[in-house]
Design a protein around this motif. Structure first.
Motif, mmCIF file in Angstrom:
data_model
loop_
_atom_site.group_PDB
_atom_site.id
_atom_site.type_symbol
_atom_site.label_atom_id
_atom_site.label_comp_id
_atom_site.label_asym_id
_atom_site.label_seq_id
_atom_site.Cartn_x
_atom_site.Cartn_y
_atom_site.Cartn_z
ATOM 1 N N GLN A 1 -1.578 -4.144 17.753
ATOM 2 C CA GLN A 1 -0.517 -4.606 16.792
ATOM 3 C C GLN A 1 -0.745 -5.998 16.356
ATOM 4 O O GLN A 1 -0.572 -5.956 15.064
ATOM 5 N N SER A 2 -1.138 -6.997 17.335
ATOM 6 C CA SER A 2 -1.163 -8.351 16.797
ATOM 7 C C SER A 2 -2.289 -8.742 16.100
ATOM 8 O O SER A 2 -2.417 -9.775 15.073
ATOM 9 N N LEU A 3 -3.391 -7.897 16.199
ATOM 10 C CA LEU A 3 -4.578 -8.006 15.663
ATOM 11 C C LEU A 3 -4.756 -7.401 14.177
ATOM 12 O O LEU A 3 -5.310 -7.381 13.128
ATOM 13 N N GLY A 4 -3.828 -6.235 14.260
ATOM 14 C CA GLY A 4 -3.949 -5.382 13.098
ATOM 15 C C GLY A 4 -5.113 -4.379 13.339
ATOM 16 O O GLY A 4 -4.945 -3.236 13.173
ATOM 17 N N VAL A 5 -6.314 -4.787 13.294
ATOM 18 C CA VAL A 5 -7.432 -4.209 13.445
ATOM 19 C C VAL A 5 -8.554 -4.861 14.367
ATOM 20 O O VAL A 5 -8.672 -5.960 14.147
ATOM 21 N N GLY A 6 -9.210 -4.556 15.239
ATOM 22 C CA GLY A 6 -10.041 -5.118 16.080
ATOM 23 C C GLY A 6 -11.024 -4.421 16.751
ATOM 24 O O GLY A 6 -10.807 -3.039 16.963
ATOM 25 N N TRP B 1 -10.295 -0.193 16.628
ATOM 26 C CA TRP B 1 -9.115 0.423 16.506
ATOM 27 C C TRP B 1 -7.870 -0.408 15.817
ATOM 28 O O TRP B 1 -8.306 -1.468 15.747
ATOM 29 N N ALA B 2 -7.254 0.329 15.218
ATOM 30 C CA ALA B 2 -6.116 -0.290 14.221
ATOM 31 C C ALA B 2 -4.923 0.310 14.775
ATOM 32 O O ALA B 2 -4.579 1.257 15.513
ATOM 33 N N ASP B 3 -3.867 -0.531 14.550
ATOM 34 C CA ASP B 3 -2.519 -0.302 14.708
ATOM 35 C C ASP B 3 -2.081 0.736 13.700
ATOM 36 O O ASP B 3 -2.153 0.457 12.454
#
Length: 413
Positions: A236-241, A279-281
């Motif tokens: 969630q904090s990264l958005g996508v990683g 992976w993404a939120d």
């Protein structure tokens, strides 16, 4: 681990904008939630001893909210508030009614590094506390009885700093901790002691059983539950990683991420040019990122640019803290702060202060187009730290120094 085939494809630009929004740099920030809202949005705010313009944990909300007062920042992190449910509801309450117990908003623990964390995440670091308790080796020896003495002193006297516990150091060397300091830090890692307050720059140690709300204190989740939560929070904090991005956020091991990511709620995606599974939120994919970009100086310890490989992958920008590099080997300066503008990293500034003058000791610019943004970032930062002037000393492209100086004069006039 077998990674499911992603059904969502993102361009590199879409991934960059998702990351910026997730970190609070794209769109209008929720100013009503303030510093505490930023902490909960990011999940962790790193602490560090270096202070140039300000300490890093002050720079994090500033970069997202603008010129929020530095005292306001400290108060938001460390001030406790009474629990409404414990407070008397009418003036006719019995005289013997207990006053409401103060509740902390944050605690300090080891996450990405030493970080300020939202108090509600205390249960989710149980896996790390257990791992520390089972750790077979410590760098600091601890005399017999020293640990129990610190616990007894805290129980008897209440919250104390290392100095109040008997002194933080044995000698003037920064690393030569006293036995009471070693014991307090070990108890902190074990979770028997907690830091929910700092006085100045000193940790205030207290018994966890006294400082942590009871609803959180005894919620000792198993490792899988803890890891699933932290992986989801990182996403969630990264958005996508990538796997490495997600693991790095709270310093998890790759295999720990592998064990829970399928059940974390994050969605497999393919990002153009990344070359690795990501992976993404799911919430980040619901609407395209839109809104205003922040123009600001970034702390080298900002979670937007924590992980060097991710920063290079998303922004094409090589970032390295050179504070611990010998002076003669530094390229960009002691505390070079990347400049964010228009969703890009457009330069670096190595700042200092001389009285009420902010000094840009060394400036690196990504061409002439970066000049207005760097000037704006410098002027805003100067105002925030109560400086009335900005002086530029060196610019990597000497022909741009005069242009930058003129733009600063125009803004500050």
């Amino acid at each position: 681990m077998t990674t499911p085939r992603p059904t969502t494809n993102l361009t590199a630009d879409e991934a960059r904008r998702i990351a910026l929004r997730a970190q609070g740099f794209l769109g209008t920030p929720n100013r009503t939630s303030g510093v505490r809202g930023i902490l909960r949005h990011l999940g962790a705010v790193q602490l560090d001893t270096i202070s140039v313009l300000a300490r890093s944990h002050e720079l994090i909300p500033y970069a997202r909210l603008g010129a929020v007062g530095r005292k306001t920042v400290e108060t938001a992190y460390w001030t406790t508030t009474p629990t409404a449910s414990n407070a008397p509801t009418t003036s006719t309450a019995a005289p013997s009614a207990r006053p409401p117990k103060p509740q902390p908003h944050a605690f300090e623990y080891w996450s990405h590094a030493a970080c300020i964390l939202p108090i509600e995440e205390w249960p989710h670091f149980a896996f790390r506390r257990r791992a520390y308790r089972n750790r077979p080796h410590w760098n600091h020896e601890l005399p017999d009885g020293a640990y129990d003495q610190v616990i007894k002193q805290l129980r008897t006297e209440g919250p104390l700093t290392a100095t109040e516990l008997g002194g933080a150091k044995r000698t003037s060397e920064w690393w030569d901790w006293s036995s009471s300091k070693v014991a307090a830090e070990r108890a902190l890692m074990y979770g028997e002691v907690v830091c929910v307050e700092r006085r100045g720059w000193k940790r205030v140690y207290d018994l966890a059983e006294r400082a942590i709300p009871q609803t959180l204190l005894h919620d000792e989740l198993d490792d899988t539950e803890c890891l699933r939560r932290l992986v989801r929070l990182a996403g969630q904090s990264l958005g996508v990683g990538t796997r490495a991005d997600i693991a790095d956020y709270h310093r998890l091991k790759g295999e720990q991420v592998d064990a829970v990511i399928a059940d974390s709620g994050l969605i497999p995606v393919a990002v153009e040019g990344w070359g690795k599974p990501a992976w993404a939120d799911p919430a980040a994919l619901e609407t395209p990122p839109r809104g205003r970009h922040r123009t600001t100086l970034l702390s080298p310890f900002d979670s937007l640019i924590w992980e060097r490989a991710r920063t290079e992958r998303i922004f094409g920008f090589t970032h390295r803290l050179e504070a611990y590099v010998p002076k003669q080997k530094r390229v960009y300066g002691y505390f070079a702060m990347p400049v964010l503008a228009g969703g890009r990293l457009v330069g670096r500034v190595d700042p200092a202060r001389e009285g009420r003058t902010l000094v840009a000791k060394q400036v690196t610019l990504d061409g002439p187009k970066a000049v207005p943004a760097v000037a704006q970032a410098l002027a805003e930062a100067a105002s925030w730290v109560d400086c009335t002037d900005v002086r530029v000393e060196r610019v990597d492209a000497p022909d741009l120094r005069e242009l930058l100086a003129k733009e600063l004069t125009r803004i500050l006039a």
